[in-house]
Design a protein around this motif. Structure first.
Motif, short mmCIF file in Angstrom:
data_model
loop_
_atom_site.label_atom_id
_atom_site.label_comp_id
_atom_site.label_asym_id
_atom_site.label_seq_id
_atom_site.Cartn_x
_atom_site.Cartn_y
_atom_site.Cartn_z
N ALA A 272 0.82 -1.21 0.00
CA ALA A 272 0.00 0.00 0.00
C ALA A 272 0.86 1.26 0.00
O ALA A 272 2.03 1.24 0.39
N TRP A 273 0.25 2.36 -0.44
CA TRP A 273 0.92 3.66 -0.45
C TRP A 273 -0.15 4.73 -0.47
O TRP A 273 -1.34 4.45 -0.69
N ILE A 274 0.25 5.98 -0.24
CA ILE A 274 -0.66 7.12 -0.37
C ILE A 274 0.09 8.24 -1.08
O ILE A 274 1.23 8.57 -0.72
N VAL A 275 -0.51 8.78 -2.13
CA VAL A 275 0.12 9.85 -2.91
C VAL A 275 -0.89 10.97 -3.10
O VAL A 275 -2.06 10.73 -3.46
N GLY A 276 -0.44 12.20 -2.82
CA GLY A 276 -1.29 13.37 -2.96
C GLY A 276 -1.10 14.05 -4.31
O GLY A 276 0.03 14.25 -4.76
N PHE A 277 -2.22 14.38 -4.97
CA PHE A 277 -2.21 15.08 -6.26
C PHE A 277 -2.96 16.41 -6.12
O PHE A 277 -4.14 16.41 -5.76
N LEU A 278 -2.27 17.53 -6.39
CA LEU A 278 -2.95 18.81 -6.53
C LEU A 278 -3.52 18.85 -7.94
O LEU A 278 -2.89 19.34 -8.88
N ALA A 279 -4.73 18.32 -8.07
CA ALA A 279 -5.26 18.00 -9.39
C ALA A 279 -6.02 19.14 -10.05
O ALA A 279 -6.64 18.94 -11.10
N ASP A 280 -6.00 20.32 -9.46
CA ASP A 280 -6.69 21.46 -10.08
C ASP A 280 -5.74 22.34 -10.88
O ASP A 280 -6.09 23.46 -11.24
N GLN A 281 -4.55 21.84 -11.16
CA GLN A 281 -3.62 22.59 -12.00
C GLN A 281 -3.98 22.42 -13.47
O GLN A 281 -4.60 21.43 -13.86
N ARG A 282 -3.56 23.37 -14.29
CA ARG A 282 -3.78 23.25 -15.73
C ARG A 282 -2.81 22.22 -16.30
O ARG A 282 -1.61 22.25 -15.98
N PRO A 283 -3.28 21.28 -17.13
CA PRO A 283 -2.35 20.34 -17.76
C PRO A 283 -1.35 21.10 -18.64
O PRO A 283 -1.61 22.24 -19.05
N ASN A 284 -0.23 20.46 -18.94
CA ASN A 284 0.72 21.12 -19.84
C ASN A 284 0.14 21.16 -21.26
O ASN A 284 -0.86 20.50 -21.57
N LEU B 127 -16.73 25.80 -12.49
CA LEU B 127 -16.95 27.20 -12.13
C LEU B 127 -17.43 28.00 -13.34
O LEU B 127 -16.95 29.10 -13.63
N HIS B 128 -18.39 27.38 -14.08
CA HIS B 128 -19.06 28.00 -15.23
C HIS B 128 -18.13 28.23 -16.43
O HIS B 128 -18.46 29.00 -17.33
N GLN B 129 -16.98 27.58 -16.43
CA GLN B 129 -16.02 27.82 -17.52
C GLN B 129 -15.51 26.51 -18.10
O GLN B 129 -15.36 25.52 -17.36
N ASP B 130 -15.23 26.49 -19.39
CA ASP B 130 -14.56 25.35 -20.01
C ASP B 130 -13.16 25.25 -19.43
O ASP B 130 -12.37 26.20 -19.51
N THR B 131 -12.86 24.07 -18.87
CA THR B 131 -11.63 23.92 -18.09
C THR B 131 -10.90 22.64 -18.49
O THR B 131 -11.50 21.56 -18.49
N PRO B 132 -9.60 22.73 -18.87
CA PRO B 132 -8.84 21.50 -19.14
C PRO B 132 -8.58 20.76 -17.83
O PRO B 132 -8.34 21.37 -16.79
N VAL B 133 -8.64 19.43 -17.90
CA VAL B 133 -8.60 18.61 -16.68
C VAL B 133 -7.40 17.67 -16.71
O VAL B 133 -7.12 17.03 -17.74
N VAL B 134 -6.73 17.56 -15.58
CA VAL B 134 -5.67 16.56 -15.37
C VAL B 134 -6.36 15.23 -15.07
O VAL B 134 -7.12 15.13 -14.10
N VAL B 135 -6.12 14.21 -15.88
CA VAL B 135 -6.77 12.91 -15.66
C VAL B 135 -5.79 11.83 -15.19
O VAL B 135 -6.19 10.71 -14.89
N GLY B 136 -4.49 12.20 -15.11
CA GLY B 136 -3.47 11.24 -14.69
C GLY B 136 -3.76 10.55 -13.37
O GLY B 136 -3.56 9.33 -13.24
N PRO B 137 -4.23 11.28 -12.31
CA PRO B 137 -4.50 10.62 -11.03
C PRO B 137 -5.50 9.46 -11.15
O PRO B 137 -5.30 8.40 -10.54
N GLU B 138 -6.55 9.65 -11.96
CA GLU B 138 -7.52 8.55 -12.12
C GLU B 138 -6.91 7.40 -12.91
O GLU B 138 -7.13 6.23 -12.59
N GLN B 139 -6.15 7.72 -13.95
CA GLN B 139 -5.51 6.66 -14.73
C GLN B 139 -4.56 5.83 -13.88
O GLN B 139 -4.57 4.60 -13.92
N ILE B 140 -3.75 6.50 -13.07
CA ILE B 140 -2.81 5.80 -12.19
C ILE B 140 -3.58 4.97 -11.16
O ILE B 140 -3.25 3.80 -10.90
N GLY B 141 -4.61 5.56 -10.56
CA GLY B 141 -5.39 4.85 -9.55
C GLY B 141 -6.05 3.60 -10.09
O GLY B 141 -6.09 2.56 -9.42
N ARG B 142 -6.57 3.66 -11.31
CA ARG B 142 -7.22 2.48 -11.89
C ARG B 142 -6.20 1.38 -12.16
O ARG B 142 -6.47 0.20 -11.92
N HIS B 143 -5.02 1.75 -12.69
CA HIS B 143 -4.01 0.75 -13.02
C HIS B 143 -3.42 0.08 -11.78
O HIS B 143 -2.90 -1.04 -11.86
#
Length: 491
Positions: A378-390, A401-417
């Motif tokens: 087991a492990w625990i890793v923190g992601f500040l996931a509200d940053q803009r992707p590169n 927040l009423h705006q089109d926003t690019p989303v970081v999806v890496g945390p979910e991809q890593i978590g699923r794998h």
């Protein structure tokens, strides 16, 4: 023989006798001295209290009292550690005063360039000349000192410092003459305790330091510029009682600056960060309260890793304090995006290094590190996931927040794998300098219209947190810099 000379010799003999004792015995002996100094005599108590109140206006009466208690404790430790200089081996001092990155100074000196070493009265500055043992280049080393009014006590202190044969003690009035003579011969390194008050004739340069108008010593920068020296700040940490570490930060002269003395301005910034870093785990635990630690503990106890989703809200830099509430021994990592300004990045990195049980993982190393941990348990890793992707990864978008926003999806991809479970850390500010965290587990639905339902739910939760107290979110980031492209995936 005068009585004054006799008193000096008696004091000198007494210090030698004390110095022969091991440090644990000296710490025990100084305990009653500390009680008298603090509780009975009240040595400079009013000055200390007022300095702390002015420097930390955000702290309450109880917090000021705690810092005062710790100050007297450290002051007395510092006194006996200085006395111990009479009878302590270089090997023992090297074990107690560790230099984390000696190559910074060695590389400069190897190039034939002198070093102005900027220090503060923090940790144990009397042990700092120990760093000469880590200098691989044979070069003069000097420390500037201001002669004491009591000449005999000054001689006692001078003799204590004389344990280092390779260190020249330079009276303040002789500093320029000595350094310029050395400069004609080659490289050198000189230490300046630059947080002292200038003498009354030189109260000409001021800065805001710890919330107060402060006169500044600018001589180190003037000398360094005239000798083409490079400037290094020695960041001293107390790792445990009688043990310290030094991390070097080079301060570079900017091409342009609004300040006439940018090096000293940066030195004060770094010193203030060092001072503010020395906040105890106990105080942090009181200021960053975890409301339901069992959510994370139960997951980790089952042998399952945790992807912890955070936002830039409240004080995210204090969040690693939550490791103190984790009852399962397991790796904890925080993902960070390296800064463009490498020197500032190193400063921030060192501030975050106060948590020995937290691994700082550069963004590009995240997958490799997490997958290695996953093979071990087991492990625990923190992601500040509200940053803009590169710019290469502006592929997934959502309304936030009423705006089109690019989303970081890496945390979910890593978590699923890795078959991890997802937890959102809902941070609230309960009062000035006090926060609480409430965990919400985000479960993967059996069916979803979204290709990334965890990140969609994370954004919903984060928006609810922001709307509860909008001023706490980091609005200064350019999250909506780019328009939504025609070809992208809506999550």
């Amino acid at each position: 023989m005068s009585s004054l000379s006799f008193k000096y010799k008696l004091a000198d003999k007494g210090l030698s006798l004390l110095a022969s004792l091991p440090l644990p015995a000296l710490y025990a002996l100084v305990a009653p001295v500390r009680f008298v100094m603090h509780r009975i005599v009240g040595y400079r108590k009013k000055v200390i209290r007022q300095n702390l109140i002015n420097s930390f206006p955000e702290k309450n009466e109880e917090e000021i009292r705690q810092i005062t208690d710790r100050f007297y404790h450290h002051l007395c430790d510092n006194i006996v550690e200085t006395i111990k200089l009479r009878h302590i081996s270089d090997k023992e001092l090297a074990r107690r005063m560790r230099i984390e990155n000696p190559e910074v100074v060695n590389d400069i000196l190897s190039s034939g360039t002198p070093v102005v070493l900027l220090l503060g009265h923090i940790g144990n500055w009397e042990w700092v000349p120990q760093l000469t043992m880590s200098v691989s280049v044979r070069t003069p080393f000097g420390e500037i000192y201001r002669p004491m009014h009591d000449k005999q006590w000054g001689e006692i202190i001078h003799n204590l410092r004389d344990r280092w044969d390779n260190v020249t003690q330079i009276p303040q009035d002789d500093a320029i003459k000595t350094i310029f003579r050395w400069n004609r011969e080659g490289a050198w390194i000189v230490g300046f305790l630059a947080d002292q008050r200038p003498n009354n004739r030189n109260l000409n340069h001021w800065a805001t330091f710890l919330h107060q108008d402060t006169p500044v010593v600018v001589g180190p920068e003037q000398i360094g510029r005239h000798t083409n020296a490079r400037f290094v700040y020695a960041d001293i940490s107390k790792t445990s009682r009688g043990h310290y570490s030094i991390h070097y930060h080079e301060i570079t002269l900017p091409e342009r600056s609004d300040s006439p003395f940018p090096v000293m301005r940066e030195y004060l910034n770094l010193l203030e960060m060092t001072i503010r870093r020395h906040i105890s785990d106990k105080e942090l635990a009181r200021r960053m309260r975890i409301e339901n630690p069992e959510v994370v503990n139960d997951i980790l106890s089952s042998g399952t890793p945790v992807v912890l989703l955070l936002g830039h809200i409240g004080n995210w830099e204090w969040v690693p304090q939550l490791t103190m509430s984790v009852s399962v021994r397991t790796p904890f990592g925080e993902i960070y995006r390296p800064m463009h300004d490498k020197q500032w990045g190193e400063i921030i990195h060192n501030l975050r290094d106060r948590w020995d049980n937290v691994t700082q993982i550069p963004q590009d190393d995240a997958i490799k590190t997490i997958f290695r941990w996953n093979r071990e348990g087991a492990w625990i890793v923190g992601f500040l996931a509200d940053q803009r992707p590169n710019n290469r990864n502006l592929n997934h978008w959502a309304t936030f927040l009423h705006q089109d926003t690019p989303v970081v999806v890496g945390p979910e991809q890593i978590g699923r794998h890795t078959n991890a479970r997802f937890v959102y850390a809902d941070i609230s500010k309960t009062s000035r300098g006090h926060y609480s965290i409430h965990y919400h587990e985000i479960t993967l639905p059996e069916r979803s219209d979204s290709p990334f339902p965890v990140m969609r739910e994370y954004l919903n939760l984060l928006e609810m947190t922001i709307r509860r107290d909008p001023a706490l979110w980091l609005w200064s980031h350019k999250r909506w810099k780019y328009p939504r492209p025609e070809k992208c995936q809506d999550i």
